[in-house]
Design a protein around this motif. Structure first.
Motif, PDB file in Angstrom:
ATOM      1  N   ALA A  26      48.510  31.588  54.542  1.00 46.60           N
ATOM      2  CA  ALA A  26      47.059  31.598  54.305  1.00 46.60           C
ATOM      3  C   ALA A  26      46.831  31.536  52.808  1.00 46.60           C
ATOM      4  O   ALA A  26      47.454  32.271  52.044  1.00 46.60           O
ATOM      5  CB  ALA A  26      46.408  32.851  54.889  1.00 46.60           C
ATOM      6  N   LEU A  27      45.938  30.686  52.395  1.00 44.94           N
ATOM      7  CA  LEU A  27      45.615  30.512  50.991  1.00 44.94           C
ATOM      8  C   LEU A  27      44.357  31.295  50.643  1.00 44.94           C
ATOM      9  O   LEU A  27      43.319  31.129  51.285  1.00 44.94           O
ATOM     10  CB  LEU A  27      45.396  29.028  50.692  1.00 44.94           C
ATOM     11  N   ASP A  28      44.467  32.169  49.647  1.00 40.09           N
ATOM     12  CA  ASP A  28      43.315  32.909  49.131  1.00 40.09           C
ATOM     13  C   ASP A  28      42.894  32.231  47.834  1.00 40.09           C
ATOM     14  O   ASP A  28      43.516  32.423  46.788  1.00 40.09           O
ATOM     15  CB  ASP A  28      43.670  34.372  48.894  1.00 40.09           C
ATOM     16  N   GLU A  29      41.855  31.426  47.921  1.00 36.56           N
ATOM     17  CA  GLU A  29      41.394  30.673  46.750  1.00 36.56           C
ATOM     18  C   GLU A  29      40.717  31.573  45.729  1.00 36.56           C
ATOM     19  O   GLU A  29      40.659  31.229  44.557  1.00 36.56           O
ATOM     20  CB  GLU A  29      40.471  29.544  47.194  1.00 36.56           C
ATOM     21  N   ILE A  30      40.221  32.731  46.144  1.00 36.41           N
ATOM     22  CA  ILE A  30      39.594  33.670  45.208  1.00 36.41           C
ATOM     23  C   ILE A  30      40.640  34.286  44.292  1.00 36.41           C
ATOM     24  O   ILE A  30      40.460  34.388  43.077  1.00 36.41           O
ATOM     25  CB  ILE A  30      38.817  34.767  45.971  1.00 36.41           C
ATOM     26  N   LYS A  31      41.774  34.705  44.869  1.00 40.58           N
ATOM     27  CA  LYS A  31      42.830  35.378  44.108  1.00 40.58           C
ATOM     28  C   LYS A  31      43.942  34.431  43.660  1.00 40.58           C
ATOM     29  O   LYS A  31      44.888  34.860  43.023  1.00 40.58           O
ATOM     30  CB  LYS A  31      43.434  36.500  44.952  1.00 40.58           C
ATOM     31  N   ASP A  32      43.854  33.159  44.025  1.00 39.90           N
ATOM     32  CA  ASP A  32      44.901  32.180  43.737  1.00 39.90           C
ATOM     33  C   ASP A  32      46.267  32.651  44.229  1.00 39.90           C
ATOM     34  O   ASP A  32      47.266  32.608  43.506  1.00 39.90           O
ATOM     35  CB  ASP A  32      44.965  31.850  42.236  1.00 39.90           C
ATOM     36  N   LEU A  33      46.295  33.119  45.478  1.00 38.32           N
ATOM     37  CA  LEU A  33      47.531  33.594  46.092  1.00 38.32           C
ATOM     38  C   LEU A  33      47.757  32.900  47.430  1.00 38.32           C
ATOM     39  O   LEU A  33      46.810  32.565  48.135  1.00 38.32           O
ATOM     40  CB  LEU A  33      47.492  35.105  46.327  1.00 38.32           C
ATOM     41  N   LEU A  34      49.017  32.711  47.751  1.00 40.51           N
ATOM     42  CA  LEU A  34      49.422  32.237  49.063  1.00 40.51           C
ATOM     43  C   LEU A  34      50.056  33.424  49.780  1.00 40.51           C
ATOM     44  O   LEU A  34      50.969  34.058  49.251  1.00 40.51           O
ATOM     45  CB  LEU A  34      50.432  31.098  48.942  1.00 40.51           C
ATOM     46  N   ILE A  51      53.714  41.151  55.103  1.00 44.66           N
ATOM     47  CA  ILE A  51      52.919  40.119  54.447  1.00 44.66           C
ATOM     48  C   ILE A  51      53.394  40.056  53.000  1.00 44.66           C
ATOM     49  O   ILE A  51      53.458  41.079  52.308  1.00 44.66           O
ATOM     50  CB  ILE A  51      51.408  40.451  54.467  1.00 44.66           C
ATOM     51  N   PHE A  52      53.747  38.867  52.556  1.00 46.45           N
ATOM     52  CA  PHE A  52      54.171  38.649  51.181  1.00 46.45           C
ATOM     53  C   PHE A  52      53.133  37.775  50.490  1.00 46.45           C
ATOM     54  O   PHE A  52      52.433  36.994  51.133  1.00 46.45           O
ATOM     55  CB  PHE A  52      55.530  37.946  51.132  1.00 46.45           C
ATOM     56  N   SER A  53      53.049  37.887  49.179  1.00 46.95           N
ATOM     57  CA  SER A  53      52.164  37.023  48.404  1.00 46.95           C
ATOM     58  C   SER A  53      52.959  36.323  47.320  1.00 46.95           C
ATOM     59  O   SER A  53      53.982  36.827  46.867  1.00 46.95           O
ATOM     60  CB  SER A  53      51.022  37.827  47.787  1.00 46.95           C
ATOM     61  N   LEU A  54      52.484  35.163  46.940  1.00 52.90           N
ATOM     62  CA  LEU A  54      53.057  34.447  45.811  1.00 52.90           C
ATOM     63  C   LEU A  54      51.968  33.633  45.146  1.00 52.90           C
ATOM     64  O   LEU A  54      50.991  33.249  45.792  1.00 52.90           O
ATOM     65  CB  LEU A  54      54.237  33.573  46.222  1.00 52.90           C
ATOM     66  N   PRO A  55      52.102  33.410  43.846  1.00 52.29           N
ATOM     67  CA  PRO A  55      51.069  32.646  43.137  1.00 52.29           C
ATOM     68  C   PRO A  55      51.027  31.203  43.634  1.00 52.29           C
ATOM     69  O   PRO A  55      52.033  30.662  44.067  1.00 52.29           O
ATOM     70  CB  PRO A  55      51.499  32.718  41.671  1.00 52.29           C
ATOM     71  N   THR A  56      49.851  30.604  43.561  1.00 47.85           N
ATOM     72  CA  THR A  56      49.701  29.233  44.035  1.00 47.85           C
ATOM     73  C   THR A  56      50.180  28.211  43.019  1.00 47.85           C
ATOM     74  O   THR A  56      50.407  27.067  43.368  1.00 47.85           O
ATOM     75  CB  THR A  56      48.238  28.931  44.397  1.00 47.85           C
ATOM     76  N   THR A  57      50.328  28.628  41.791  1.00 47.06           N
ATOM     77  CA  THR A  57      50.829  27.712  40.757  1.00 47.06           C
ATOM     78  C   THR A  57      52.034  28.333  40.066  1.00 47.06           C
ATOM     79  O   THR A  57      52.068  29.528  39.787  1.00 47.06           O
ATOM     80  CB  THR A  57      49.753  27.415  39.699  1.00 47.06           C
ATOM     81  N   ILE A  63      61.540  28.832  41.317  1.00 50.60           N
ATOM     82  CA  ILE A  63      61.495  29.385  42.669  1.00 50.60           C
ATOM     83  C   ILE A  63      61.031  30.833  42.547  1.00 50.60           C
ATOM     84  O   ILE A  63      61.634  31.645  41.861  1.00 50.60           O
ATOM     85  CB  ILE A  63      62.879  29.325  43.354  1.00 50.60           C
ATOM     86  N   VAL A  64      59.945  31.157  43.212  1.00 52.59           N
ATOM     87  CA  VAL A  64      59.301  32.466  43.084  1.00 52.59           C
ATOM     88  C   VAL A  64      59.879  33.448  44.102  1.00 52.59           C
ATOM     89  O   VAL A  64      60.190  33.070  45.228  1.00 52.59           O
ATOM     90  CB  VAL A  64      57.780  32.313  43.304  1.00 52.59           C
ATOM     91  N   THR A  65      60.008  34.698  43.696  1.00 51.69           N
ATOM     92  CA  THR A  65      60.328  35.765  44.634  1.00 51.69           C
ATOM     93  C   THR A  65      59.007  36.335  45.127  1.00 51.69           C
ATOM     94  O   THR A  65      58.228  36.856  44.330  1.00 51.69           O
ATOM     95  CB  THR A  65      61.156  36.881  43.951  1.00 51.69           C
ATOM     96  N   PRO A  66      58.730  36.221  46.422  1.00 50.75           N
ATOM     97  CA  PRO A  66      57.459  36.728  46.939  1.00 50.75           C
ATOM     98  C   PRO A  66      57.328  38.239  46.731  1.00 50.75           C
ATOM     99  O   PRO A  66      58.307  38.968  46.750  1.00 50.75           O
ATOM    100  CB  PRO A  66      57.518  36.397  48.433  1.00 50.75           C
ATOM    101  N   THR A  67      56.099  38.691  46.552  1.00 53.06           N
ATOM    102  CA  THR A  67      55.790  40.107  46.374  1.00 53.06           C
ATOM    103  C   THR A  67      55.360  40.685  47.717  1.00 53.06           C
ATOM    104  O   THR A  67      54.518  40.103  48.402  1.00 53.06           O
ATOM    105  CB  THR A  67      54.642  40.275  45.356  1.00 53.06           C
TER     106      THR A  67
END
Length: 172
Positions: A26-34, A51-57, A63-67
């Motif tokens: 799910a993309l959160d366009e307000i927080k710029d998070l996936l 549930i993990f989050s990662l930046p959209t950019t 390669i990002v480590t999800p939070t």
């Protein structure tokens, strides 16, 4: 297995790696998070979802480590995710059954839960079920439950729900 795209207008790019297979995005366009949902079955005797989050950019193809944004047995089988007005909504399905005179009766434990990050630290600490009592995982095919969710432009929530059999109607 190497995925491929059949339309030149799109690319596939590795953004992150997780221990468990991602279920929904799910993309959160307000927080710029996936946001990415995963679940585990009986790890140390516990069923749970995360549930993990990662930046959209990202820069330089890093390669990002999800939070980790949320983890709980309540989030078991998180088969639907949607962002709406800065909150994350999770369609989740439990799996429970009773028996009655030789018949298996599945409990309607499916729910959609609203998650809020009240202190803006990147972790969801507030959980509230906005919808309960929808069909959960049922045998013999335990994938027939509440799944994908989406909000329309007016804020109405839609939930995809499967049946407890293949090509038949529920008895009630």
């Amino acid at each position: 297995f190497k995925p491929r795209v059949l339309d030149d207008a799109y690319d596939i790019e590795l953004l992150a790696k997780t221990e468990n297979s991602p279920i929904r995005l799910a993309l959160d366009e307000i927080k710029d998070l996936l946001f990415v949902s995963t679940y585990t079955t009986a790890v140390n005797g516990q069923y749970s979802g995360s549930i993990f989050s990662l930046p959209t950019t990202t820069t330089d193809k890093v390669i990002v480590t999800p939070t980790l944004a949320a983890h709980s047995p309540v989030l078991y089988r998180p088969f639907g995710l949607a962002c709406y007005q800065g909150d994350l909504f999770v369609s989740r399905a439990g799996h429970a059954a009773n028996t009655n005179n030789g018949n298996i009766e599945y409990l309607d434990q499916g729910a959609v839960t609203q998650l809020k990050d009240l202190d803006s630290d990147g972790s969801f600490e507030y959980f509230h079920d906005v919808l309960t009592g929808i069909p959960a995982a049922r045998g013999p095919d335990t994938m027939h439950q509440n799944n994908g969710i989406v909000f329309d432009g007016e804020g109405n929530l839609f939930v995809a729900v499967g049946s407890n059999d293949d090509r038949t109607l529920d008895q009630h």
